[in-house]
Design a protein around this motif. Structure first.
Motif, mmCIF file in Angstrom:
data_model
loop_
_atom_site.group_PDB
_atom_site.id
_atom_site.type_symbol
_atom_site.label_atom_id
_atom_site.label_comp_id
_atom_site.label_asym_id
_atom_site.label_seq_id
_atom_site.Cartn_x
_atom_site.Cartn_y
_atom_site.Cartn_z
ATOM 1 N N ILE A 151 0.849 -1.197 0.000
ATOM 2 C CA ILE A 151 0.000 0.000 0.000
ATOM 3 C C ILE A 151 0.882 1.244 0.000
ATOM 4 N N ALA A 152 1.931 1.236 0.812
ATOM 5 C CA ALA A 152 2.851 2.377 0.898
ATOM 6 C C ALA A 152 3.558 2.604 -0.437
ATOM 7 N N ALA A 153 4.022 1.534 -1.064
ATOM 8 C CA ALA A 153 4.713 1.665 -2.352
ATOM 9 C C ALA A 153 3.780 2.268 -3.405
ATOM 10 N N ASN A 154 2.533 1.820 -3.404
ATOM 11 C CA ASN A 154 1.557 2.372 -4.346
ATOM 12 C C ASN A 154 1.287 3.846 -4.055
ATOM 13 N N ALA A 155 1.201 4.196 -2.773
ATOM 14 C CA ALA A 155 0.952 5.591 -2.395
ATOM 15 C C ALA A 155 2.131 6.483 -2.807
ATOM 16 N N ILE A 156 3.345 5.980 -2.638
ATOM 17 C CA ILE A 156 4.543 6.731 -3.040
ATOM 18 C C ILE A 156 4.552 6.918 -4.559
ATOM 19 N N ALA A 157 4.259 5.847 -5.284
ATOM 20 C CA ALA A 157 4.222 5.938 -6.751
ATOM 21 C C ALA A 157 3.172 6.954 -7.204
ATOM 22 N N ASP A 158 1.996 6.922 -6.556
ATOM 23 C CA ASP A 158 0.948 7.887 -6.894
ATOM 24 C C ASP A 158 1.421 9.319 -6.634
ATOM 25 N N LYS A 159 2.100 9.505 -5.507
ATOM 26 C CA LYS A 159 2.591 10.844 -5.155
ATOM 27 C C LYS A 159 3.610 11.335 -6.191
ATOM 28 N N TRP A 160 4.534 10.459 -6.570
ATOM 29 C CA TRP A 160 5.549 10.840 -7.560
ATOM 30 C C TRP A 160 4.926 11.146 -8.908
ATOM 31 N N LYS A 161 3.959 10.348 -9.309
ATOM 32 C CA LYS A 161 3.299 10.587 -10.604
ATOM 33 C C LYS A 161 2.570 11.928 -10.609
ATOM 34 N N SER A 162 1.858 12.222 -9.504
ATOM 35 C CA SER A 162 1.130 13.491 -9.469
ATOM 36 C C SER A 162 2.106 14.670 -9.393
ATOM 37 N N ALA A 163 3.209 14.507 -8.690
ATOM 38 C CA ALA A 163 4.218 15.568 -8.620
ATOM 39 C C ALA A 163 4.852 15.790 -9.993
ATOM 40 N N ALA A 164 5.106 14.715 -10.730
ATOM 41 C CA ALA A 164 5.697 14.836 -12.070
ATOM 42 C C ALA A 164 4.733 15.541 -13.019
ATOM 43 N N LYS A 165 3.455 15.224 -12.912
ATOM 44 C CA LYS A 165 2.461 15.879 -13.774
ATOM 45 C C LYS A 165 2.369 17.362 -13.454
ATOM 46 N N GLU A 166 2.379 17.689 -12.153
ATOM 47 C CA GLU A 166 2.272 19.096 -11.739
ATOM 48 C C GLU A 166 3.473 19.912 -12.185
ATOM 49 N N SER A 167 4.664 19.302 -12.140
ATOM 50 C CA SER A 167 5.869 20.061 -12.491
ATOM 51 C C SER A 167 6.189 19.997 -13.978
#
Length: 199
Positions: free
Chosen positions: A100-116
C-alpha cells in the motif's frame, strides 16, 4: 463475537514464560488482524505495531518528514478501509502495508511529475535511472560503513534486519530512548554524507 473476545483476551492477558513460546509474532499478528476485521476500532493496535516500520519505509523514499507523515497517515487510512478484504496467504501483514505504501509513493511521484511538467518514468531512459539508483545505493552502503560502530549497528538492525526499537534496545542492552537517539544521529549523518556526495 466470542472469537473476537478470545482474541482480545489473549492479546491483553499478561504473557508468562510458558506462554511466550506458544504465541509467536505471527500468531499475534493474525489475532490483531482478525480483531480489526471484526471491529475496526481495534485497528489502533495494528497502527501501533506497524507505524514505525511503515513511516521509516516512506521517509527513506521521500526524504521529507512532513510528506512522509502525511503519506503514512494515508497508508493506514487505506489499510483501515480495506482491512475486511485482507486475506493472510502466508505473507506477513507488513508486506501488505508496504505494498500500500509503495503504491501511495508511486501515486505521489506521478502526481508531482504531472504538476511540475516532468516526464513520467515511462518516458525516461530506464537503463540510466537503474544505473543512478545502483550508484546511489552503493554510496549509501559506503556511507553506512563510515558511521560510528554503535550508529552503524542500530541502522543495520533497524533497516536491514527490520527489528523494532524495543528488540534493538534489548539486544544492545540500551534504553529505547538511547536507540532512537542513535538512529536519529545516524540518519542525520547519512543525510549529510549523501548530500555531500551529490555536490
Amino acid at each position: 463475537m466470542e472469537g473476537a473476545r478470545n482474541a482480545e483476551n489473549e492479546l491483553k492477558a499478561p504473557k508468562t514464560e510458558a506462554d511466550s513460546g506458544n504465541v509467536d509474532s505471527r500468531n499475534v499478528e493474525l489475532l490483531l488482524i482478525e480483531a480489526a476485521q471484526k471491529d475496526p476500532a481495534r485497528f489502533g493496535d495494528i497502527y501501533e505495531r506497524y507505524f514505525d516500520r511503515v513511516y521509516a519505509y516512506i521517509a527513506r523514499r521521500l526524504g521529507n518528514r512532513d510528506a512522509a507523515q502525511d503519506l503514512t497517515a494515508d497508508v493506514f487510512h487505506r489499510a483501515l478501509a480495506n482491512i475486511g478484504k485482507y486475506e493472510s496467504r502466508g505473507v506477513p501483514f507488513a508486506a501488505w502495508l508496504f505494498r500500500i505504501a509503495a503504491n501511495a509513493i508511486a501515486d505521489k511521484w506521478k502526481s508531482a511529475a504531472k504538476e511540475s511538467g516532468n516526464p513520467s518514468e515511462e518516458e525516461t531512459d530506464p537503463g540510466k535511472s537503474g544505473m543512478d539508483a545502483a550508484e546511489h545505493r552503493a554510496k549509501l552502503f559506503q556511507s553506512v560503513r563510515t558511521l560510528p560502530a554503535d550508529q552503524r549497528r542500530v541502522i543495520q538492525m533497524r533497516f536491514a534486519e527490520e527489528k523494532s526499537i524495543r528488540d534493538i534496545a534489548e539486544a544492545l542492552r540500551k534504553t529505547e530512548g538511547a536507540i532512537k537517539q542513535l538512529q536519529f544521529r545516524a540518519l542525520q549523518n547519512l543525510r549529510e554524507r549523501m548530500s555531500g556526495a551529490h555536490e
